[in-house]
Scaffold this motif. Structure first.
Motif: not given
Length: 169
Positions: A37-51
């Motif tokens: 039951a794979a989750p939906t994963i979308t890479e590189n979509t949010h600004t991370a704590p390192d900017g």
């Protein structure tokens, strides 16, 4: 500068600490679990704590998941423990529509669930869990990330062979 921070050298044993793949999972990377039951994963979509934009979107597609047991989690990463030492794992999580996120640390056949908000950076919380005792050496161990039927963003996983968390490596 009001002072200097001194911290011992460390190693991050999470091989894919900032890479949560939507498909084509390399060895030792984060993989979906719970019977496919794979989750939906979308890479590189949010600004991370390192900017950077390396934060990954993750939606729970497991009906009734609680994020508190092996079967109620979304992704897993495995590693082989060091010789009879405690291990501390951590990851940055941003709650989007989920009400909680959980780390589940499993030492071979036993496990423990703990969550803690150690650091809050730009809406991200660093969840940290330390094994309650030294982990069995040369055995394949797992740690899991779960959430309660909602969406989260994840970034910066870390596995350390110590009984405390250090700065992100």
């Amino acid at each position: 500068c009001k002072g200097l921070m001194f911290e011992g050298a460390g190693t991050n044993y999470s091989w894919h600490s900032r890479q949560f793949y939507s498909s084509g999972y390399p060895a030792n990377s984060w993989v979906p679990i719970n019977g496919g039951a794979a989750p939906t994963i979308t890479e590189n979509t949010h600004t991370a704590p390192d900017g950077t934009s390396s934060g990954a979107y993750m939606a729970d597609t497991i009906t009734g998941a609680t994020g508190t047991t092996v079967s109620g989690n979304v992704v897993r990463q495995q590693w082989t423990a060091g010789t009879s030492v405690k291990h501390t794992v951590s990851i940055y999580v941003k709650l989007l529509t989920a009400t909680q996120a959980t780390i589940y640390l499993r030492d071979a056949n036993t496990g423990s669930t703990q969550t803690a908000s150690a650091v809050n950076i730009k809406g991200w919380q660093r969840l940290v869990v330390t094994s309650s005792s030294a982990m069995t050496a040369s055995v394949n161990h797992s740690w899991f990330i779960g959430n309660t039927n909602g969406t989260i963003a994840v970034w910066g996983s870390q596995i350390e062979r110590s009984d405390y968390v250090t700065s992100y490596i």
